[in-house]
Scaffold this motif. Structure first.
Motif, mmCIF file in Angstrom:
data_model
loop_
_atom_site.group_PDB
_atom_site.id
_atom_site.type_symbol
_atom_site.label_atom_id
_atom_site.label_comp_id
_atom_site.label_asym_id
_atom_site.label_seq_id
_atom_site.Cartn_x
_atom_site.Cartn_y
_atom_site.Cartn_z
ATOM 1 N N PRO A 1 -0.949 5.164 3.811
ATOM 2 C CA PRO A 1 -1.411 5.759 2.558
ATOM 3 C C PRO A 1 -2.485 6.824 2.744
ATOM 4 O O PRO A 1 -2.615 7.723 1.914
ATOM 5 C CB PRO A 1 -1.953 4.555 1.787
ATOM 6 C CG PRO A 1 -1.154 3.405 2.289
ATOM 7 C CD PRO A 1 -0.945 3.690 3.744
ATOM 8 N N ALA A 2 -3.240 6.744 3.830
ATOM 9 C CA ALA A 2 -4.256 7.753 4.097
ATOM 10 C C ALA A 2 -3.706 8.929 4.879
ATOM 11 O O ALA A 2 -4.457 9.824 5.267
ATOM 12 C CB ALA A 2 -5.437 7.132 4.834
ATOM 13 N N GLY A 3 -2.390 8.933 5.134
ATOM 14 C CA GLY A 3 -1.758 10.016 5.873
ATOM 15 C C GLY A 3 -1.494 9.636 7.315
ATOM 16 O O GLY A 3 -1.961 8.614 7.819
ATOM 17 N N LEU A 4 -0.728 10.476 7.996
ATOM 18 C CA LEU A 4 -0.365 10.179 9.380
ATOM 19 C C LEU A 4 -1.581 10.021 10.272
ATOM 20 O O LEU A 4 -1.572 9.251 11.224
ATOM 21 C CB LEU A 4 0.544 11.277 9.928
ATOM 22 C CG LEU A 4 1.967 11.315 9.372
ATOM 23 C CD1 LEU A 4 2.642 12.620 9.762
ATOM 24 C CD2 LEU A 4 2.784 10.141 9.881
ATOM 25 N N ALA A 5 -2.666 10.720 9.975
ATOM 26 C CA ALA A 5 -3.854 10.670 10.820
ATOM 27 C C ALA A 5 -4.522 9.308 10.821
ATOM 28 O O ALA A 5 -5.302 8.998 11.719
ATOM 29 C CB ALA A 5 -4.864 11.721 10.372
ATOM 30 N N ALA A 6 -4.199 8.459 9.833
ATOM 31 C CA ALA A 6 -4.882 7.173 9.722
ATOM 32 C C ALA A 6 -4.243 6.089 10.565
ATOM 33 O O ALA A 6 -4.771 4.977 10.650
ATOM 34 C CB ALA A 6 -4.911 6.733 8.257
ATOM 35 N N VAL B 1 2.565 18.913 5.203
ATOM 36 C CA VAL B 1 2.111 19.294 3.867
ATOM 37 C C VAL B 1 2.532 18.178 2.920
ATOM 38 O O VAL B 1 3.723 17.996 2.649
ATOM 39 C CB VAL B 1 2.707 20.640 3.422
ATOM 40 C CG1 VAL B 1 2.168 21.025 2.050
ATOM 41 C CG2 VAL B 1 2.399 21.726 4.449
ATOM 42 N N TYR B 2 1.562 17.408 2.453
ATOM 43 C CA TYR B 2 1.867 16.260 1.584
ATOM 44 C C TYR B 2 2.249 16.747 0.191
ATOM 45 O O TYR B 2 1.645 17.663 -0.363
ATOM 46 C CB TYR B 2 0.663 15.323 1.527
ATOM 47 C CG TYR B 2 0.347 14.700 2.864
ATOM 48 C CD1 TYR B 2 1.080 13.619 3.337
ATOM 49 C CD2 TYR B 2 -0.654 15.222 3.683
ATOM 50 C CE1 TYR B 2 0.818 13.060 4.582
ATOM 51 C CE2 TYR B 2 -0.926 14.669 4.920
ATOM 52 C CZ TYR B 2 -0.188 13.598 5.363
ATOM 53 O OH TYR B 2 -0.453 13.047 6.606
ATOM 54 N N GLY B 3 3.267 16.103 -0.371
ATOM 55 C CA GLY B 3 3.801 16.564 -1.638
ATOM 56 C C GLY B 3 2.995 16.153 -2.848
ATOM 57 O O GLY B 3 3.096 16.772 -3.903
ATOM 58 N N GLY B 4 2.211 15.093 -2.749
ATOM 59 C CA GLY B 4 1.381 14.663 -3.855
ATOM 60 C C GLY B 4 0.084 15.457 -3.917
ATOM 61 O O GLY B 4 -0.095 16.457 -3.225
ATOM 62 N N GLY C 1 3.483 7.340 1.365
ATOM 63 C CA GLY C 1 3.979 6.322 0.456
ATOM 64 C C GLY C 1 3.622 6.503 -0.993
ATOM 65 O O GLY C 1 3.594 5.527 -1.751
ATOM 66 N N ASP C 2 3.387 7.745 -1.435
ATOM 67 C CA ASP C 2 3.027 7.967 -2.840
ATOM 68 C C ASP C 2 4.232 8.268 -3.707
ATOM 69 O O ASP C 2 4.095 8.599 -4.890
ATOM 70 C CB ASP C 2 1.991 9.077 -2.956
ATOM 71 C CG ASP C 2 2.493 10.434 -2.475
ATOM 72 O OD1 ASP C 2 3.647 10.513 -1.991
ATOM 73 O OD2 ASP C 2 1.737 11.417 -2.573
ATOM 74 N N ALA D 1 0.816 -1.198 0.000
ATOM 75 C CA ALA D 1 0.000 0.000 0.000
ATOM 76 C C ALA D 1 0.854 1.254 0.000
ATOM 77 O O ALA D 1 0.501 2.260 -0.603
ATOM 78 C CB ALA D 1 -0.923 -0.010 1.221
ATOM 79 N N CYS D 2 1.995 1.214 0.699
ATOM 80 C CA CYS D 2 2.850 2.391 0.790
ATOM 81 C C CYS D 2 3.775 2.545 -0.404
ATOM 82 O O CYS D 2 4.475 3.540 -0.508
ATOM 83 C CB CYS D 2 3.686 2.311 2.075
ATOM 84 S SG CYS D 2 2.779 2.834 3.552
ATOM 85 N N GLY D 3 3.815 1.581 -1.274
ATOM 86 C CA GLY D 3 4.708 1.664 -2.409
ATOM 87 C C GLY D 3 6.063 1.076 -2.065
ATOM 88 O O GLY D 3 6.253 0.450 -1.026
#
Length: 504
Positions: free
Chosen positions: A147-152, A77-80, A50-51, A38-40
């Protein structure tokens, strides 16, 4: 009173000598195989979802949370393109515990894939956290990538009041004042936590490092086997930390060299561990070994440290590291506290050679001129592009006149492998957006990505809680920033106090 960094003052903590100073046990929410898929493929630093795109973390350790001043917060701040910015504090559901006044959550930051799922994990220091009755004992929080971010994902927290964590929670320890996280050359993850206010035996503020690897904590101080030097009052061992896959570097800006107090030194450790879980000591350079100058009282050498993998002539990494050490108290002739930066090569085995004995503003042909209390090297950052090492030095005491006292600035150097040196300069109103004003202290916060130098400007902007500017490492003097991160813009939550006081 303890001679430790003052609470809530990123700049004042170091401007004077008197204020100086399977890894995880929480299970990932999915099986390792599915998590990695999932994270690549991983391999991108600070990629929390993991994008394959690097993310940026900006801390505001002075932020008020739930009415509690200086509780602290961090923004990712996510880069994707899939996720918007997220803000975390100790009142967030994803962070263990609750917001505490004065804890300064976010004063230190690190990242690495600590649980092996392919996503980077975020390490956040909150060194002024009270633990039971121990004021400013300190704590460290780990937020796991997903994959859903740190909050997940789940998080965990560490302090010296917990079973298994070496040492005991004591007032003024500052556990987490510096943090480093890495996957070693053998891919083993580890977490290093600086404790510069730790008393070692009866010696106040000698400092220590807690080292977590394979679920076991190891304790490192200057009395540990093979570690050079001796435990002394005010050493502040663990005040600064940096790491590469081959080396952990530990700074002690309060280290005395002979009779010269607060002269400073740093220690290099390798990846192998002894039976007590301590990394292997490889050496302890100071300004006289190898010779880059003369160790003097108040130099505070290693107040800041950066370390990056060192490629060979073909660009291949074979285990060496560049280490950059800031000495913001260094005098240049009669110019007190002008500051300087030293650059070294370190082989995988720990052999140290000097690349640049002293970068400073009095070098022939470089921008600006050294002045009293510039504090050049208060913060440093570095990156290798191709085979060229690029080094940034923060100069928070820089001023262009009495109307702009301590506005600060940043000097950027290029050191190609064949020799030679070039530099550029940016400061408020000259590359850094906005009008210059007093006590902006630009240069107290720097971060490095492979493509950008991140410059935090947490202070001095009238009516604003701070900002971070991303510059190309090859920016010309006075050149424009590529990108700006600031509260209330581009999805970043509004508010704050000193946004950009730490960044990576």
């Amino acid at each position: 009173m303890r001679d430790t960094p003052e609470r809530g003052s990123v700049w004042c903590a170091v401007i004077t000598v008197c204020t100086l100073v399977g890894l995880m046990t929480v299970a990932a929410p999915s099986s390792p195989a599915s998590a990695v898929a999932a994270c690549g493929a991983g391999g991108v630093d600070a990629d929390f979802n993991g994008d394959g795109v690097r993310d940026v973390v900006v801390a505001d350790p002075e932020a008020t949370v739930g009415g509690k001043q200086r509780a602290g917060a961090v923004t990712v701040v996510y880069g994707g393109t899939g996720l918007g910015p997220e803000r975390f504090d100790q009142d967030s559901d994803e962070v263990r515990g609750s917001a505490q006044e004065g804890a300064e959550f976010g004063l230190s930051l690190a990242q690495a894939d600590l649980n092996g799922d392919g996503c980077s994990d975020l390490v956040v220091g909150a060194p002024y956290t009270d633990v039971a009755d121990a004021q400013d004992a300190g704590a460290v929080h780990v937020l796991y990538g997903d994959p859903a971010g740190l909050a997940a994902n789940a998080s965990t927290s560490y302090d010296q009041g917990q079973d298994g964590v070496e040492g005991g929670a004591e007032s003024g320890d500052l556990f987490g004042y510096a943090v480093a996280a890495q996957r070693s050359a053998s891919r083993a993850p580890y977490l290093a936590v600086g404790i510069p206010g730790e008393d070692v035996g009866s010696v106040p503020d000698a400092g220590a490092v807690d080292y977590l690897s394979g679920g076991t904590w190891g304790w490192v101080d200057q009395d540990a086997p093979g570690v050079a030097g001796a435990v002394e009052v005010n050493d502040r061992f663990g005040y600064s930390l940096a790491s590469t896959p081959s080396h952990l570097v530990v700074g002690a800006p309060g280290e005395a060299i002979g009779a010269e107090t607060f002269a400073g030194a740093f220690w290099i450790f390798g990846g192998s561990l002894d039976t007590a879980g301590r990394p292997a000591p490889l050496g302890a350079p100071n300004q006289e070994s190898p010779a880059v100058g003369v160790a003097e009282s108040g130099d505070r050498y290693s107040t800041s440290i950066a370390a990056v993998p060192m490629p060979d002539a073909t660009g291949t990494y074979k285990g060496g590291s560049y280490v950059v050490a800031g000495s913001p108290g260094e005098a240049l002739g009669d110019t007190e506290e002008a500051g300087s930066v030293s650059v070294y090569k370190v082989t995988a085995a720990g052999v140290v050679t000097t690349v640049a004995p002293g970068l400073h503003q009095n070098l022939t042909g470089t921008a600006e001129t050294a002045e009293r209390a510039d504090h050049f090297g208060q913060q440093v950052a570095a990156v290798v592009q191709g085979t060229t090492l690029r080094v940034a030095a923060g100069v928070p005491g820089e001023e262009s006149g009495p109307e702009h006292t301590d506005k600060g600035g940043v000097q950027i150097f290029a050191l190609p492998p064949g020799g030679g040196l070039s530099d550029s300069w940016i400061d408020p109103g000259y590359g850094i957006p906005g009008e210059p004003s007093p006590r902006m202290y630009v240069g107290v916060s720097l971060g490095a990505t492979p493509d950008a130098l991140l410059v935090g400007a947490p202070y001095g902007r009238s009516g604003a809680p701070g900002a971070v500017y991303a510059f190309d490492w090859t920016v010309a003097s006075g050149g424009a920033a590529q990108h700006t991160y600031e509260p209330g813009a581009a999805g970043i939550p509004a508010g704050g106090t000193a946004f950009g006081a730490a960044v990576r």
